[in-house]
Design an enzyme around this catalytic site. Structure first.
Site, PDB file in Angstrom:
ATOM      1  N   GLU A  33       6.832 -21.974   8.146  1.00  0.00           N
ATOM      2  CA  GLU A  33       7.052 -21.110   9.138  1.00  0.00           C
ATOM      3  C   GLU A  33       7.829 -21.832  10.257  1.00  0.00           C
ATOM      4  OE1 GLU A  33       3.869 -21.214  12.680  1.00  0.00           O
ATOM      5  OE2 GLU A  33       2.877 -20.704  10.774  1.00  0.00           O
ATOM      6  N   GLU A  60       0.711  -1.178  -0.118  1.00  0.00           N
ATOM      7  CA  GLU A  60       0.023  -0.181  -0.022  1.00  0.00           C
ATOM      8  C   GLU A  60       0.857   1.275  -0.083  1.00  0.00           C
ATOM      9  OE1 GLU A  60      -2.543  -0.751   3.519  1.00  0.00           O
ATOM     10  OE2 GLU A  60      -4.229  -1.684   2.196  1.00  0.00           O
TER      11      GLU A  60
END
Length: 300
Positions: A117, A86
């Site tokens: 992960e 963004e």
């Protein structure tokens, strides 16, 4: 991750307020969730000093050519990628300035990548692949505070001299001593035990939004509370650019449109040109001299 490893985590605890969640009406359920969400802003607010320190470091590193890099797994990784994505349309930043890395790569944005992960080595390798260095800031996001992928990334950041920030939602998190700075909003047990996409995820987004927004303000990306360095890449942003010029200068809509056309769509240049009575070229020169800060360029 063993059950023993989870027992001490606040984010994994059962929330006494929502024990009977599956036996209430939809309205009561919504009110319970909303009541829990009210704790998030307060938790983030308690970390204001640490967040402000992160803002100052990020602005300084970006100013001298470094990068802000987010790394995380699952929801944490997705939120980092989102905040990074963004920045270019909002602040006209180079896409390489704010970078989001998620365990498992782009596939993990929409699908779970099993085991990604759990690898500290992969956390380090992904940062090595983008040449993380001493001018960069790494924000390791792990709401549990012990995600191996993030642990590996923070350890690698220390090796290469990057400034590191540990963002978690559990006190005494494993990643805290691995970083130069820690931000730890304690949001308490989730509405659904262990579902950290809820309050912990909301807290994470608030923190990341604050870091990038405040850092960009320091870098001159705003004029007052107007985001004057936006990139008008679509019709909505074109309309917003015209509106910002109009609000900043007080001119009529048609004048704002004409100003932007003369200034090649550059909102900053248009504002400075109008408020100082200068040509687009002169306005651009003023902005270069003042590091892109519209307020300072206008005052001069």
């Amino acid at each position: 991750m063993s059950n023993i490893a989870l027992d001490h985590l606040t984010t994994e605890a059962r929330n006494p307020a929502t024990m009977g969640l599956d036996g209430v009406s939809p309205l009561e359920m919504v009110r319970l969730i909303n009541a829990e969400d009210h704790h998030v802003a307060e938790a983030v607010g308690s970390e204001s000093e640490a967040i402000a320190q992160a803002v100052e470091v990020v602005a300084d590193r970006l100013r001298r050519g470094g990068r802000l890099v987010y790394t995380g797994a699952g929801t944490s990784g997705r939120l980092g990628v989102l905040d990074a994505a963004e920045c270019p349309p909002t602040f006209n930043t180079d896409p390489r300035q704010v970078v989001g890395i998620i365990a498992g790569g782009r596939t993990a944005l929409t699908n779970a990548v099993e085991g990604a992960e759990d690898s500290p080595e992969l956390g380090a390798e992904d940062l090595k692949a983008i040449n993380l260095g001493p001018d960069d800031v790494l924000v390791g996001i792990a709401t549990s505070g012990r995600t191996p992928y993030v642990v590996g990334g923070l350890k690698y950041a220390r090796q290469v001299g990057a400034f590191s920030v540990a963002l978690s939602c559990n006190a005494a998190a494993e990643i805290i001593p691995l970083a130069d700075l820690s931000i730890t909003p304690i949001v308490g047990p989730e509405v659904l035990s262990g579902s950290t996409r809820l309050k912990a995820g909301t807290a994470t987004k608030l923190v990341l939004n604050t870091i990038t927004t405040a850092a960009m303000v320091l870098l001159g990306k705003t004029y007052g509370n107007l985001m004057v360095d936006l990139r008008p890449t679509n019709s909505k942003l074109e309309a917003r650019a015209k509106r910002i010029v109009r609000l900043a200068t007080g001119v009529e809509p048609e004048v704002a449109a004409e100003l932007l056309a003369r200034c090649d769509g550059d909102v900053k240049v248009a504002i400075v040109a109008q408020l100082t009575g200068s040509t687009p070229a002169e306005a651009k020169s003023r902005l270069v001299e003042t590091g892109g800060r519209v307020g300072v360029a206008v005052a001069r």
